[in-house]
Design an enzyme around this catalytic site. Structure first.
Site, short mmCIF file in Angstrom:
data_model
loop_
_atom_site.label_atom_id
_atom_site.label_comp_id
_atom_site.label_asym_id
_atom_site.label_seq_id
_atom_site.Cartn_x
_atom_site.Cartn_y
_atom_site.Cartn_z
CD GLU A 160 -38.61 51.83 -29.98
OE1 GLU A 160 -37.47 51.37 -30.19
OE2 GLU A 160 -39.03 52.06 -28.84
CB CYS A 211 -37.76 48.21 -26.40
SG CYS A 211 -36.08 47.93 -27.00
C1 LIG Z 1 -35.60 41.87 -35.01
C2 LIG Z 1 -36.57 42.28 -33.94
C3 LIG Z 1 -36.85 43.62 -33.76
C4 LIG Z 1 -37.77 44.02 -32.78
N1 LIG Z 1 -38.10 45.34 -32.68
C5 LIG Z 1 -39.14 45.71 -31.88
C6 LIG Z 1 -39.66 47.02 -31.93
O1 LIG Z 1 -39.22 47.86 -32.73
N2 LIG Z 1 -40.69 47.34 -31.09
C7 LIG Z 1 -41.24 46.43 -30.22
O2 LIG Z 1 -42.18 46.76 -29.50
N3 LIG Z 1 -40.77 45.16 -30.19
C8 LIG Z 1 -39.77 44.78 -30.99
N4 LIG Z 1 -39.35 43.48 -31.02
C9 LIG Z 1 -40.03 42.51 -30.16
C10 LIG Z 1 -41.16 41.83 -30.94
O3 LIG Z 1 -42.12 42.76 -31.40
C11 LIG Z 1 -41.85 40.78 -30.10
O4 LIG Z 1 -42.39 41.37 -28.95
C12 LIG Z 1 -40.93 39.64 -29.65
O5 LIG Z 1 -40.05 39.24 -30.68
C13 LIG Z 1 -41.74 38.44 -29.23
O6 LIG Z 1 -42.59 38.02 -30.26
P1 LIG Z 1 -42.28 36.71 -31.16
O7 LIG Z 1 -42.20 35.56 -30.20
O8 LIG Z 1 -43.42 36.62 -32.11
O9 LIG Z 1 -40.97 36.93 -31.81
C14 LIG Z 1 -38.40 43.05 -31.94
C15 LIG Z 1 -38.10 41.71 -32.13
C16 LIG Z 1 -37.21 41.31 -33.11
C17 LIG Z 1 -36.92 39.86 -33.32
#
Ligand SMILES: Cc1cc2nc3c(=O)[nH]c(=O)nc-3n(C[C@H](O)[C@H](O)[C@H](O)COP(=O)(O)O)c2cc1C
Length: 499
Positions: free
Chosen positions: A43, A116
């Site tokens: 982001e 977020c």
């Molecule tokens: C290190 C990290 C950074 C993240 N940064 C963003 C981001 O920049 N924008 C966003 O929409 N979600 C962000 N998320 C959320 C993830 O895109 C995702 O929605 C969340 O981790 C759940 O998915 P997962 O179970 O595959 O981890 C971030 C997650 C992590 C772990």
């Protein structure tokens, strides 16, 4: 401007999720190599992006969006152009559009982060704060959909009830977005909480655009085959992975994941090739090390401060030297072969040129700084004043030299402070049409004349100043350091003011 490339479709896709600090160019390219169909960047906040300049980087073959403090906010390249989605944090339709227009031709789609829950996002009305302001959501998304030629998507979290969630996504669909990513957790829930597959399923059934299921990394998706199982369980069209891919991006590999060691080596190769910020590189490698981050190896990685040192820790110093030498050679040849003559430009109040100091272009013990100093003395100007800054991401240096109240600077950053000062001196000398001491220019007269000037100066000198006299009568043009020391004394003796 309409693109000739086919519009990106979001159905039946496995996707690298947006992740702050993780989703930079090396990680995105690696995920694509391993089989991800689409990759989201981290982001990026609209206010910061709106201040960026778009710069084509011919050496790296990238397009860079550079902040006023010279930080590379977003770097992308041809390899990902048709598959990278630019995610922005925004709470303002006009600003969102301005940023989307800035990056539109370099990416495949634009996404708005509406999930977020972190305070830095929500306090500006961005991220999950938007979920409680559907009018704002509609305004932002319709402005983007109508204002750019690329597909627009958004990424949400689920709301407290199924009904509210479904109502919201229906409103979102009506804005004309190409797809919607649903992180199956509420904004109050933490990443360790179980994902609500039933909510994602209800959303998928209620809209006709592709729904991208997200949130399965912890309990559902451990292997490539699990990605499809998660998609089926949620009834979604596509799946987006964050943590599972951050720990090992080869999860996208149909033939099965590779060892983290192999993946880290591949990651480093991209980081070197694309001159990735060393702290960002280290951060991503630490995420891949997971609980081994406290091991002796993890501590070694933690201590590394530059990409060269990171390569050393991973036993890849040869790769580093070879790749950086190739990039350096390309940089030099671009300068030599450039059709554009290197003409000075005025940026703010600084005269700039894209010039690099190449030691081999000058005879031993001769440098442009010496020539500039000589000339300044001859013209009875103040001694050239160098101001040097170092940027954090790669510790490179850039100098500005002030001569006769004018500022000169090379737009290219150098590996050392010395080279940066030499480059600034060259910009000044070339702008003024003066010789700079390059091989073949030795007979310009400037340097020889200096010796005579020194003698004259010494004759006028205060006889009590033994130390000063000793410096003045020393043979000139020894080493750079000596030269500067000597010149300061000479300036004092001749009554010239130094800065
Ligand atoms: C290190 C990290 C950074 C993240 N940064 C963003 C981001 O920049 N924008 C966003 O929409 N979600 C962000 N998320 C959320 C993830 O895109 C995702 O929605 C969340 O981790 C759940 O998915 P997962 O179970 O595959 O981890 C971030 C997650 C992590 C772990």
């Amino acid at each position: 401007m309409a693109s000739s490339v086919e519009r990106l479709c979001f159905g039946q896709k496995y996707i690298l999720a947006p992740m702050v600090r993780v989703g930079t160019l090396p990680m995105r390219l690696l995920a694509l190599d391993y089989g991800a169909h689409i990759v989201y960047c981290e982001e990026l906040i609209d206010i910061k992006m709106a201040q960026c300049k778009r710069v084509v980087n011919d050496v790296l073959e990238t397009v860079d969006f550079i902040a006023p403090d010279e930080r590379v906010m977003f770097r992308t390249c041809r390899k990902e152009k048709d598959r990278v989605v630019f995610q922005m944090g925004t709470a303002d339709p006009d600003r969102a559009l301005a940023v989307a227009k800035l990056i539109e031709n370099d990416v495949a789609a634009v996404d708005v982060n509406m999930g977020c829950p972190k305070e830095y996002s929500t306090k500006g009305g961005m991220g999950s704060a938007l979920l409680s302001d559907p009018e704002k959501i509609e305004a932002i998304l319709s402005t983007l959909v109508n204002g750019i030629s690329k597909p627009v998507t958004c990424k949400i979290r689920i709301l407290q009830t199924l009904e509210d969630t479904v109502n919201l996504v229906k409103r979102i669909e009506r804005t004309g977005v190409a797809a919607i990513a649903v992180h199956g957790r509420m904004k109050e829930e933490r990443p360790r909480h179980p994902v609500h597959c039933d909510y994602i399923q209800a959303v998928a059934e209620s809209v006709s655009i592709p729904v991208i299921a997200n949130g399965g990394s912890l309990d559902s998706v451990k292997t490539f085959d699990d990605i499809e199982k998660f998609r089926v369980a949620t009834g979604a069209s596509s799946v987006m992975l964050a943590r599972a891919a951050m720990w090992n991006p080869s999860i996208f590999r149909q033939q099965g994941a590779l060892s983290v060691e192999t993946v880290m080596d591949e990651y480093i190769k991209y980081a070197v090739r694309y001159d990735n910020n060393p702290f960002n590189t280290k951060y991503c490698l630490c995420q891949m090390l997971r609980d081994r981050v406290e091991s002796p190896f993890g501590k070694q990685l933690h201590a590394a401060q530059t990409v060269a040192e990171i390569c050393e820790v991973f036993g890849m110093p040869e790769y580093y030297s070879k790749t950086t030498a190739e990039l350096e050679a390309r940089r030099s040849s671009l300068q030599v072969n450039s059709d554009q003559p290197l003409s000075p430009k005025l940026e703010d109040d600084i005269i700039t040129m894209a010039i690099r100091f190449e030691r081999r272009d000058y005879p031993p013990q001769i440098t442009p700084k010496m020539y500039l100093l000589e000339w300044s003395r001859r013209e009875k100007l103040n001694q050239p004043l160098y101001e040097t800054k170092q940027r954090t991401q790669d510790r490179a240096f850039q100098s500005t030299v002030i001569v006769a109240d004018k500022k000169y600077r090379s737009t290219l950053w150098e590996k050392s402070k010395k080279s940066a000062e030499q480059a600034a001196a060259i910009v000044c000398l070339r702008t003024l049409g003066l010789p700079e001491g390059r091989v073949g220019e030795e007979n310009s007269g400037l340097v020889n004349k200096r010796k005579r000037d020194d003698k004259q100066c010494a004759a006028l000198d205060d006889k009590e100043s033994v130390v000063r006299k000793r410096h003045i009568t020393e043979p000139p043009l020894q080493k750079e350091g000596e030269m500067i020391r000597m010149t300061k004394v000479v300036n004092g003796a001749c009554g010239q003011t130094t800065h």
